[in-house]
Scaffold this motif. Structure first.
Motif, PDB file in Angstrom:
ATOM      1  N   LEU A   1      59.947  53.527   0.563  1.00 14.21           N
ATOM      2  CA  LEU A   1      59.722  52.410   1.473  1.00 14.21           C
ATOM      3  C   LEU A   1      59.098  52.892   2.776  1.00 14.21           C
ATOM      4  O   LEU A   1      58.128  52.306   3.268  1.00 14.21           O
ATOM      5  N   PHE A   2      59.635  53.956   3.329  1.00 12.87           N
ATOM      6  CA  PHE A   2      59.112  54.486   4.592  1.00 12.87           C
ATOM      7  C   PHE A   2      57.757  55.157   4.382  1.00 12.87           C
ATOM      8  O   PHE A   2      56.850  55.006   5.202  1.00 12.87           O
TER       9      PHE A   2
ATOM     10  N   TYR B   1      54.974  52.550   4.027  1.00 14.08           N
ATOM     11  CA  TYR B   1      54.659  51.727   5.198  1.00 14.08           C
ATOM     12  C   TYR B   1      53.662  52.473   6.079  1.00 14.08           C
ATOM     13  O   TYR B   1      53.814  53.669   6.327  1.00 14.08           O
TER      14      TYR B   1
ATOM     15  N   HIS C   1      55.809  58.691   9.688  1.00 13.01           N
ATOM     16  CA  HIS C   1      56.313  57.494   9.013  1.00 13.01           C
ATOM     17  C   HIS C   1      57.755  57.191   9.416  1.00 13.01           C
ATOM     18  O   HIS C   1      58.234  56.073   9.212  1.00 13.01           O
TER      19      HIS C   1
ATOM     20  N   ASN D   1      58.543  52.122  12.198  1.00 10.17           N
ATOM     21  CA  ASN D   1      58.714  52.431  10.784  1.00 10.17           C
ATOM     22  C   ASN D   1      59.040  51.173   9.982  1.00 10.17           C
ATOM     23  O   ASN D   1      59.118  50.068  10.529  1.00 10.17           O
ATOM     24  N   ALA D   2      59.250  51.343   8.696  1.00 11.37           N
ATOM     25  CA  ALA D   2      59.474  50.204   7.806  1.00 11.37           C
ATOM     26  C   ALA D   2      60.743  49.434   8.158  1.00 11.37           C
ATOM     27  O   ALA D   2      60.775  48.196   8.106  1.00 11.37           O
TER      28      ALA D   2
ATOM     29  N   ALA E   1      60.138  47.287  11.186  1.00 11.82           N
ATOM     30  CA  ALA E   1      59.315  46.126  10.844  1.00 11.82           C
ATOM     31  C   ALA E   1      60.155  45.046  10.161  1.00 11.82           C
ATOM     32  O   ALA E   1      59.984  43.848  10.421  1.00 11.82           O
TER      33      ALA E   1
END
Length: 414
Positions: A183-184, A187, A215, A221-222, A225
């Protein structure tokens, strides 16, 4: 409030694909789990000692500087003692789960009833965390980075895993950590024009990373967000833009990984094998997990960051949790040295109460001392020692409250 004395933390089973047989598995409560939990909660409560203020009062003292460093979180990457409080607490949730399922089965509870209780417990923990983060606010502070909320979000899944085989639990851990890493990594990393000051990060903050590791930079980072969208679904006095510490709701996913590590450890402790064999396996698991977490970071594949609970942090901190559990289990339950740990056991058997008291009543205790003993009561040893004297007094009252509850077998359960 309950008058029996089961562990306050969730518990479960190393279980095979079918339910454990409580007649086969020993019905034993391990004092080492309570003592380990008591140490974790004491370290959290010991924030009242204000060691950072003591270091400022004695700027030339390397001892106070060392103690202060380990009573505060690192800015981003790395680890000190204080950073180990939350992963240890989460790890012990998993360790205790096998004992809880077996205990509830022995009382005749159905799996359906236990599942409903797990869902209820998860919800209460989430809301209790929100409540504690809302104290002193103008309205409910809908945020989910509190330790209790993080545990509550993942607890129903942990309970479900408690009925699976160890192999299944291991694969679940791998999926959780690999999925969170992906996921990270997927992104978009912040570019050179990213406005860090607008997201609560100084432009020249020395902890910003470059290259692939960017990241995992703070508030870019994800997980950040996700919160920029998710937390604004709740009523708030102003729109959510960033968390000042970089903490994130989605950290509950790798926190679940930490709890799964504890679940695996708890399953091992439930096995019928020689105690010293269990100690040895816990040590091996601890060394391997810590080395793997460090190795991932050293290879530049993902930094060790507690605040966003990176996969490398899950393994690195989880390894230390295995080692600490091995030490406490060996000393307290295998060798049988228990008396020294009684003060910690008092705290560990009422950890939810300790957590809430530490967050809610410190100022009340301090004000009461000053009201009845004078405004300068904490300056009896000099103004420089006031933060320490205040902290010792607060800790003493908190422990006496927990001791009073212990003597009357009053254990706060969720």
């Amino acid at each position: 409030m309950s008058t029996d004395a089961p562990p306050v933390e969730p518990e479960a089973h190393d279980a095979p694909e079918v339910a454990p047989d409580p007649a086969v598995l020993p019905k034993v409560r391990l004092d080492s789990i309570d003592v380990f939990r008591g140490l974790v909660m004491f370290l959290m409560m010991a924030e009242a000692l204000r060691l950072g203020a003591m270091a400022r009062n004695f700027p030339g003292s390397s001892i106070w500087a060392f103690l202060a460093r380990h009573q505060d979180h690192v800015a981003w990457t790395g680890c000190v003692v204080h950073d180990m409080i939350q992963p240890s607490f989460s790890f012990l949730v998993g360790v205790a789960l096998p004992f809880s399922i077996a205990s509830r089965m022995a009382k005749g509870q159905s799996r359906g009833l236990m599942t409903a209780h797990a869902l209820w417990r998860g919800l209460v923990l989430v809301l209790l965390g929100v409540f504690l983060r809302s104290v002193g606010r103008e309205q409910t502070n809908w945020t989910f980075e509190d330790t209790l909320s993080q545990i509550g979000l993942g607890y129903p899944i942990l309970f479900w895993l408690g009925w699976k085989s160890r192999k299944f639990q291991g694969w679940a851990l791998a999926v959780v950590l690999a999925g969170y890493w992906l996921l990270f990594a997927a992104y978009p990393a912040p570019g050179p024009d990213f406005d860090y000051p607008a997201h609560g990060v100084e432009a020249d903050w020395p902890h910003l990373m470059t290259g692939f590791e960017s990241h995992w930079n703070k508030n870019s980072n994800a997980a950040w967000a996700f919160d920029a969208w998710f937390l604004n679904l709740f009523p708030r006095p102003k729109p959510f833009e960033y968390n000042g510490g970089g903490y994130a709701t989605l950290s509950f996913i790798p926190t679940l990984g930490t709890m799964i590590l504890g679940l695996l450890a708890g399953g091992l402790l439930r096995e019928r094998r020689p105690p010293w064999s269990k100690v040895g396996l816990l040590v091996v698991a601890g060394v391997l997990a810590t080395a793997l977490g460090w190795g991932i970071a050293a290879a530049g594949l993902g930094p060790i960051v507690k605040r966003i609970w990176t996969p490398s942090w899950t393994l690195y901190s989880g390894g230390f949790c295995f080692l600490l559990l091995a030490g406490f289990y060996a000393v307290v339950d295998v060798i049988g040295l228990k008396s020294w740990a009684f003060p910690l056991r008092v705290i560990g058997m009422n950890s939810i109460a300790a957590y809430c008291l530490a967050h809610l009543v410190e100022n009340f205790i301090v004000d009461a001392f000053r009201t009845h003993l004078g405004p300068d009561v904490f300056r009896a040893f000099g103004a420089e020692y006031e933060p320490l004297a205040r902290g010792v007094a607060t800790l003493s009252i908190l422990w006496l409250i927990l001791f009073w509850m212990y003597r009357r077998r009053l254990f706060l359960k969720v």
